[in-house]
Design an enzyme around this catalytic site. Structure first.
Site, mmCIF file in Angstrom:
data_model
loop_
_atom_site.group_PDB
_atom_site.id
_atom_site.type_symbol
_atom_site.label_atom_id
_atom_site.label_comp_id
_atom_site.label_asym_id
_atom_site.label_seq_id
_atom_site.Cartn_x
_atom_site.Cartn_y
_atom_site.Cartn_z
ATOM 1 N N LYS A 175 -75.935 -32.812 56.140
ATOM 2 C CA LYS A 175 -76.037 -33.672 57.282
ATOM 3 C C LYS A 175 -77.304 -34.291 57.232
ATOM 4 O O LYS A 175 -77.470 -35.476 57.631
ATOM 5 C CB LYS A 175 -76.102 -32.647 58.611
ATOM 6 C CG LYS A 175 -74.957 -31.594 58.804
ATOM 7 C CD LYS A 175 -74.918 -30.962 60.199
ATOM 8 C CE LYS A 175 -76.085 -29.804 60.299
ATOM 9 N NZ LYS A 175 -75.757 -28.745 59.301
ATOM 10 N N ARG B 298 -75.191 -27.551 68.968
ATOM 11 C CA ARG B 298 -74.490 -26.364 68.221
ATOM 12 C C ARG B 298 -73.867 -25.157 69.148
ATOM 13 O O ARG B 298 -73.463 -24.257 68.579
ATOM 14 C CB ARG B 298 -75.833 -25.652 67.309
ATOM 15 C CG ARG B 298 -76.108 -26.183 66.007
ATOM 16 C CD ARG B 298 -77.658 -25.417 65.754
ATOM 17 N NE ARG B 298 -77.657 -25.137 64.353
ATOM 18 C CZ ARG B 298 -78.463 -25.832 63.398
ATOM 19 N NH1 ARG B 298 -78.998 -26.796 63.922
ATOM 20 N NH2 ARG B 298 -78.667 -25.459 62.020
ATOM 21 N N ARG C 144 -82.667 -25.786 47.383
ATOM 22 C CA ARG C 144 -82.986 -26.853 47.973
ATOM 23 C C ARG C 144 -84.451 -27.010 48.335
ATOM 24 O O ARG C 144 -85.170 -25.851 48.515
ATOM 25 C CB ARG C 144 -82.350 -26.834 49.248
ATOM 26 C CG ARG C 144 -83.030 -27.798 50.258
ATOM 27 C CD ARG C 144 -81.843 -28.115 51.466
ATOM 28 N NE ARG C 144 -81.987 -27.090 52.514
ATOM 29 C CZ ARG C 144 -81.304 -27.138 53.621
ATOM 30 N NH1 ARG C 144 -80.479 -28.162 53.844
ATOM 31 N NH2 ARG C 144 -81.494 -26.179 54.574
ATOM 32 N N ARG D 88 -87.844 -24.440 52.500
ATOM 33 C CA ARG D 88 -87.808 -24.155 53.827
ATOM 34 C C ARG D 88 -87.694 -22.425 53.997
ATOM 35 O O ARG D 88 -87.204 -21.843 53.224
ATOM 36 C CB ARG D 88 -86.633 -24.512 54.718
ATOM 37 C CG ARG D 88 -86.592 -25.909 55.240
ATOM 38 C CD ARG D 88 -85.627 -26.307 55.545
ATOM 39 N NE ARG D 88 -84.590 -25.335 56.517
ATOM 40 C CZ ARG D 88 -83.433 -25.791 57.231
ATOM 41 N NH1 ARG D 88 -83.277 -26.971 57.224
ATOM 42 N NH2 ARG D 88 -82.967 -24.829 58.057
ATOM 43 N N ARG E 49 -77.390 -17.847 59.459
ATOM 44 C CA ARG E 49 -77.216 -18.881 60.133
ATOM 45 C C ARG E 49 -75.629 -19.429 59.958
ATOM 46 O O ARG E 49 -75.099 -20.033 60.895
ATOM 47 C CB ARG E 49 -77.966 -20.214 59.114
ATOM 48 C CG ARG E 49 -79.486 -20.030 59.534
ATOM 49 C CD ARG E 49 -80.403 -20.489 58.370
ATOM 50 N NE ARG E 49 -80.253 -21.909 58.029
ATOM 51 C CZ ARG E 49 -80.679 -22.451 56.872
ATOM 52 N NH1 ARG E 49 -81.387 -21.568 56.133
ATOM 53 N NH2 ARG E 49 -80.467 -23.519 56.738
#
Ligand code: AMP
Length: 213
Positions: free
Chosen positions: A13, A87, A126, A160, A171
């Site tokens: 996203k 969300r 990531r 992160r 998550r």
């Protein structure tokens, strides 16, 4: 044109939102980025949400709706891209009301479809540029050998705190329990469009462009 990018963590996203900002002058509203900024700047709210985020749970609807409300009053350039918001169903209802108050509408909800195995490998590999937020992946898009961001030349890269397997599991659970009902919600409103999020970044961007155009 206002759109939502909907999908689980790691679906791409943020990456696609950044492209739309660069190519079309749209404005990215990422509640995750806003919350991380609040955390980094040490505000009271940032301190309150830091642990919740680290665990991979959702922060309260009240907080994120408040953040979005402030931004909707600002400039929207070529339209807003909602990234990571809404969300929950309550957030989706609130977004509908807030847009209506501003005399705006939502034109499309783009669901980025990916499988869980791809998410785990994407997220654990990531990192992002500390200056401009460009997203890298140890396997598919490594940081350039000269150690400089290909977008802005920055030399600091961040991972992160919640990009680890344990938080990611939580998550994903939150996504399936609380966010995935939005797929039916927006389908019923006639706004839902699906894209295959597993392709190359350019391919996915092409599918999104076709929807927007
Ligand atoms: P993201 O950058 O979108 O992956 O968001 C990172 C974390 O911020 C999430 O795991 C949640 O803890 C929190 N967060 C971001 N957006 C929302 C939202 N719309 N509602 C609740 N929590 C959120």
């Amino acid at each position: 044109m206002n759109i939502i990018l909907l999908g689980p963590p790691g679906a791409g996203k943020g990456t696609q939102a950044r492209r739309l900002v660069e190519e079309r002058g749209m404005v990215q509203l990422s509640t995750g980025d806003m919350l991380r900024e609040a955390k980094d700047s040490g505000t009271e709210m940032g301190k309150r949400v830091a642990e919740v985020m680290a665990r991979g749970e959702l922060v309260t609807d009240e907080i994120v709706i408040g953040l979005i409300r402030e931004k909707l009053e600002g400039e929207n350039g070529g339209g807003f891209i909602f990234d990571g918001f809404p969300r929950t169903l309550a957030q989706a209802d609130a977004l509908g009301s807030l847009l209506a108050e501003e005399g705006q509408t939502l034109e499309a909800v783009i669901e980025m479809q990916v499988d869980d195995a791809a998410l785990v490998s994407r997220i654990t590999a990531r990192s992002t540029c500390g200056s401009c937020g460009e997203v890298y992946n140890d396997v598919t898009k490594p940081i350039p050998a000269d150690g400089k961001c290909s977008n802005c030349g920055g030399t600091e890269f961040k991972r992160r705190a919640d990009d680890n397997e344990e938080s990611l599991r939580q998550r994903l659970m939150e996504y399936y329990k609380k966010t995935s009902p939005l797929i039916g919600y927006y389908y019923a409103k006639g706004l839902l469009k699906g894209v295959d999020g597993l392709g190359e970044i350019d391919e996915v961007a092409g599918q999104i462009a076709a929807i927007i155009d």
